[in-house]
Scaffold this motif. Structure first.
Motif, PDB file in Angstrom:
ATOM      1  N   ASP A  19      40.518 -25.678  40.145  1.00 25.04           N
ATOM      2  CA  ASP A  19      39.511 -24.275  40.894  1.00 25.04           C
ATOM      3  C   ASP A  19      40.616 -23.809  42.065  1.00 25.04           C
ATOM      4  O   ASP A  19      39.889 -22.789  42.421  1.00 25.04           O
ATOM      5  N   THR A  61      44.123 -13.964  47.708  1.00 27.05           N
ATOM      6  CA  THR A  61      42.849 -14.445  48.621  1.00 27.05           C
ATOM      7  C   THR A  61      41.902 -14.100  47.501  1.00 27.05           C
ATOM      8  O   THR A  61      40.167 -13.478  47.719  1.00 27.05           O
ATOM      9  N   GLN A  66      37.187 -17.730  40.093  1.00 22.28           N
ATOM     10  CA  GLN A  66      36.497 -16.318  40.262  1.00 22.28           C
ATOM     11  C   GLN A  66      36.530 -15.244  39.810  1.00 22.28           C
ATOM     12  O   GLN A  66      35.465 -14.575  39.493  1.00 22.28           O
TER      13      GLN A  66
ATOM     14  N   TYR B   6      34.576 -25.252  42.182  1.00 23.44           N
ATOM     15  CA  TYR B   6      34.003 -24.140  42.127  1.00 23.44           C
ATOM     16  C   TYR B   6      32.920 -24.236  40.857  1.00 23.44           C
ATOM     17  O   TYR B   6      32.633 -24.909  39.722  1.00 23.44           O
ATOM     18  N   ARG B   8      29.310 -21.479  39.453  1.00 23.61           N
ATOM     19  CA  ARG B   8      29.143 -20.036  39.558  1.00 23.61           C
ATOM     20  C   ARG B   8      27.907 -19.430  39.871  1.00 23.61           C
ATOM     21  O   ARG B   8      27.363 -20.457  38.973  1.00 23.61           O
ATOM     22  N   LEU B  27      29.957 -19.421  48.665  1.00 22.60           N
ATOM     23  CA  LEU B  27      31.091 -18.446  48.562  1.00 22.60           C
ATOM     24  C   LEU B  27      30.821 -16.600  48.693  1.00 22.60           C
ATOM     25  O   LEU B  27      30.258 -17.323  46.907  1.00 22.60           O
ATOM     26  N   SER B  28      30.848 -15.825  48.852  1.00 24.08           N
ATOM     27  CA  SER B  28      30.780 -14.631  48.854  1.00 24.08           C
ATOM     28  C   SER B  28      32.020 -13.772  48.677  1.00 24.08           C
ATOM     29  O   SER B  28      32.405 -14.325  47.060  1.00 24.08           O
ATOM     30  N   GLY B  29      32.350 -12.916  49.400  1.00 28.75           N
ATOM     31  CA  GLY B  29      33.793 -12.461  48.701  1.00 28.75           C
ATOM     32  C   GLY B  29      34.331 -12.688  49.019  1.00 28.75           C
ATOM     33  O   GLY B  29      35.648 -12.871  48.349  1.00 28.75           O
ATOM     34  N   GLY B  30      34.668 -14.216  50.163  1.00 22.95           N
ATOM     35  CA  GLY B  30      35.924 -15.222  50.207  1.00 22.95           C
ATOM     36  C   GLY B  30      37.093 -14.271  51.509  1.00 22.95           C
ATOM     37  O   GLY B  30      37.650 -14.874  51.357  1.00 22.95           O
ATOM     38  N   MET B  31      36.529 -13.277  51.142  1.00 20.31           N
ATOM     39  CA  MET B  31      37.574 -12.483  52.527  1.00 20.31           C
ATOM     40  C   MET B  31      38.219 -13.570  53.746  1.00 20.31           C
ATOM     41  O   MET B  31      38.899 -13.224  54.810  1.00 20.31           O
ATOM     42  N   ILE B  34      38.240 -17.651  51.987  1.00 23.99           N
ATOM     43  CA  ILE B  34      39.922 -18.310  50.828  1.00 23.99           C
ATOM     44  C   ILE B  34      40.905 -18.976  51.863  1.00 23.99           C
ATOM     45  O   ILE B  34      41.701 -19.762  51.919  1.00 23.99           O
ATOM     46  N   ASP B  49      29.279 -20.145  44.036  1.00 25.27           N
ATOM     47  CA  ASP B  49      30.266 -18.736  43.830  1.00 25.27           C
ATOM     48  C   ASP B  49      28.585 -17.771  44.189  1.00 25.27           C
ATOM     49  O   ASP B  49      27.646 -17.880  43.004  1.00 25.27           O
ATOM     50  N   ARG B  52      27.750 -13.438  42.176  1.00 25.11           N
ATOM     51  CA  ARG B  52      27.600 -12.234  40.702  1.00 25.11           C
ATOM     52  C   ARG B  52      26.049 -12.237  40.510  1.00 25.11           C
ATOM     53  O   ARG B  52      25.082 -12.103  39.648  1.00 25.11           O
ATOM     54  N   LYS B 105      35.532  -6.566  48.339  1.00 24.20           N
ATOM     55  CA  LYS B 105      35.442  -7.877  48.065  1.00 24.20           C
ATOM     56  C   LYS B 105      33.997  -8.354  49.161  1.00 24.20           C
ATOM     57  O   LYS B 105      32.915  -9.682  48.482  1.00 24.20           O
TER      58      LYS B 105
END
Lengths: 166, 265
Positions: A19, A61, A66, B6, B8, B27-31, B34, B49, B52, B105
Motif C-alpha cells: 500500500d 506524491t 490511490q 490503505y 478507500r 487522506l484527501s488529496g495527499g499533497m 504523503i 481515502d 472518491r 489533487k
C-alpha cells in the motif's frame, strides 16, 4: 498488499503492490516504464508528472493504490508509433531540453497545460504554469518556446479535425 | 515511508467507520500527508481515502450562499464559474495554491484540517466567517483554527463541507516565499453586511488570525488610503530565516492595502 489495477497508456495492467508503494515506483519498477523520472522526490520538481484520469499529477506524491481503477498516461504513451506527439516534436525542434532528465515531466505538464487552454497560451501563462516543473539546464527559454509552438500546432490540428468533421 | 494499510471510503459513513482502525489518518488529496509520510514525519497505521466520495465533492451556489464539498480540489474551486461570479476572491486564492499538479489533487477540506500556518484557505474562511461542516456538527471558522496545525476537530471527525455567505467585496493578496512559494504573509479582506474582516496567514506565531488594527481602520472607510500610517504590532508574529516579525508586520499592512485596492477594483 493490495491489487492495483490500472489502464496504463491504453493497456489494462494489474499487479500486487504494498500500500505504501508510490505510483512512480509502480510504473517504473513493476511495469518497467522508466520514462517517468524521480527527481526531487519531494513534490517540487515535476520530473515524475504523469496524467491520471486526464490530469497532470506528481506520481511521487500519490500511492499506486490511490490510482487503482484510474487511467494513466505516461511519456511512453504520448507518441503515435514513430510519430512524435506535437509537444515532443516541438521540444525537439526548439531544443527544449539539454540533459533530458526533466523532459518527461515537462512534456506531460505541457500537454496538460495546452489541453487546459484551448484558447491558446501566452508566454506569461506558460511560465506561471510551469511553476511545478524544474529544469536545471535550459533556463526555460526553449521550453517556453516549444510549448507555445506546440500549442499553436495543436490548435491548428483541432481546427483541421473540426473541418473534417463538418 | 513506513508500512500502511490503505482503505478507500465509499461514503462519509463508511469513512467514519474505517477511521476507527488503529492509528488511522484521513487522506484527501495527499499533497501534505504523503510527503509527510515519505519523510516519516507522519506514520499512520491506516489511511482512509476520502477523495472518491461523491457527496463530499462539488460547489453549490444559492443566491449568496456558497457550499463547497470538503473533497473539492483547488483546481475545481479556482475554475468554478458560479463561484467566480459570487466570490471571485476565493476562486483566485485557490488558483495561487501550489502548482497546477498540486491543485488537481489538493482539497479545501484537507488544507483546513491540516491548518498549516502558511496555508491560504484558513485566511479566507476566517475572514468570510465561514462554517466548517463535519459529520458530527457545524463549527464556526473562528472556533475551528486553534493554532499551528491544530484545529477543533476531534479524533475521527470528518470535514464534509464548508459554507459561507459571499461578501459584497473581497480579495486575497499574498507575498510568497520565492523558493517554496508558500505565503510569508497572505491577507484576505472581506466587506460584508456584518462589516469588514481581515485575516492574515503565514505570519502568526499561532497560525491564522484577524488583524484588529487593519479592521478598525477599514471599518471607517474601506479604502487603501485608510491604511496609511496603520501599524501592525510585531508581537506574536513569526520570526524565521525567511522574514523577521517586524518585516512580516510591515508586509501585513502592505498586502492589506493591495487586497483592499483589488477588492474595490
Amino acid at each position: 498488499m493490495s491489487d492495483v489495477s490500472l489502464m496504463v497508456n491504453g493497456k489494462r495492467v494489474s499487479g500486487a503492490a504494498e500500500d505504501r508503494t508510490l505510483l512512480v515506483h509502480f510504473l517504473r519498477e513493476n511495469l518497467g516504464l522508466t520514462g517517468t523520472h524521480v527527481g526531487c522526490d519531494t513534490s517540487q520538481c515535476g520530473a515524475c508528472v504523469v496524467h491520471v484520469d486526464g490530469k497532470a499529477v506528481k506520481s511521487c506524491t500519490m500511492l499506486a493504490v490511490q490510482a487503482s481503477g484510474s487511467s494513466v498516461v505516461t511519456i511512453e504513451g504520448l507518441a503515435n508509433g514513430a510519430d512524435l506527439h506535437p509537444v515532443q516534436a516541438a521540444f525537439k525542434e526548439h531544443h527544449g531540453l539539454q540533459c533530458g532528465f526533466c523532459t518527461p515531466g515537462m512534456i506531460m505538464a505541457a500537454t496538460d497545460m495546452i489541453n487546459r487552454h484551448p484558447e491558446g497560451l501566452d508566454e506569461a501563462t506558460v511560465r506561471a504554469e510551469l511553476e511545478g516543473n524544474i529544469c536545471r539546464c535550459t533556463g526555460y527559454h526553449n521550453i517556453v518556446k516549444a510549448i507555445l509552438a506546440a500549442s499553436k500546432t495543436m490548435a491548428k490540428g483541432a481546427k483541421g479535425k473540426a473541418k473534417q468533421a463538418a | 515511508m513506513y508500512s500502511v494499510n490503505y482503505h478507500r471510503a465509499a461514503s462519509v459513513a463508511d469513512a467514519a467507520k474505517l477511521v476507527k482502525n488503529g492509528d488511522a489518518k484521513l487522506l484527501s488529496g495527499g499533497m501534505t500527508l504523503i510527503p509527510a509520510m515519505k519523510t516519516r514525519l507522519a506514520a499512520p497505521s491506516d489511511l482512509v481515502d476520502l477523495s472518491r466520495i461523491k457527496e463530499m465533492q462539488g460547489i453549490k451556489v444559492s443566491g449568496k450562499t456558497v457550499t463547497i464539498g470538503a473533497a473539492t480540489t483547488h483546481f475545481d474551486v479556482s475554475n468554478d464559474e458560479k463561484l467566480k461570479k459570487t466570490c471571485p476572491a476565493l476562486a483566485h486564492l485557490a488558483s495561487l495554491i501550489g502548482d497546477p499538479a498540486v491543485r488537481y489533487k489538493g482539497t479545501i477540506g484537507g488544507s483546513i484540517a491540516n491548518n498549516d500556518p502558511a496555508a491560504d484557505y484558513p485566511a479566507a474562511l476566517l475572514a468570510l466567517g465561514a462554517t466548517i461542516v463535519t459529520n458530527k456538527r457545524e463549527i464556526s471558522a473562528d472556533k475551528f483554527f486553534k493554532g499551528l496545525f491544530e484545529t477543533a476537530l476531534k479524533d475521527g471527525e470528518i470535514i464534509t463541507a464548508v459554507s459561507f455567505t459571499a461578501p459584497a467585496k473581497a480579495a486575497y493578496e499574498k507575498f510568497r516565499n520565492p523558493a517554496s512559494r508558500y505565503a510569508i504573509v497572505g491577507v484576505f479582506v472581506a466587506k460584508g453586511k456584518d462589516g469588514v474582516s481581515v485575516a492574515v496567514t503565514g505570519a502568526g506565531d499561532d497560525g491564522v488570525f484577524r488583524s484588529k488594527e487593519i479592521e478598525a481602520a477599514l471599518a471607517k472607510n474601506f479604502d487603501a488610503a485608510s491604511l496609511a500610517g496603520v501599524k501592525v504590532p510585531a508581537k506574536n508574529l513569526m520570526s524565521d530565516i525567511h522574514a523577521s516579525a517586524d518585516y512580516r508586520a510591515n508586509l501585513i499592512a502592505v498586502m492589506a492595502k493591495r487586497a483592499v485596492t483589488a477588492a474595490n477594483a
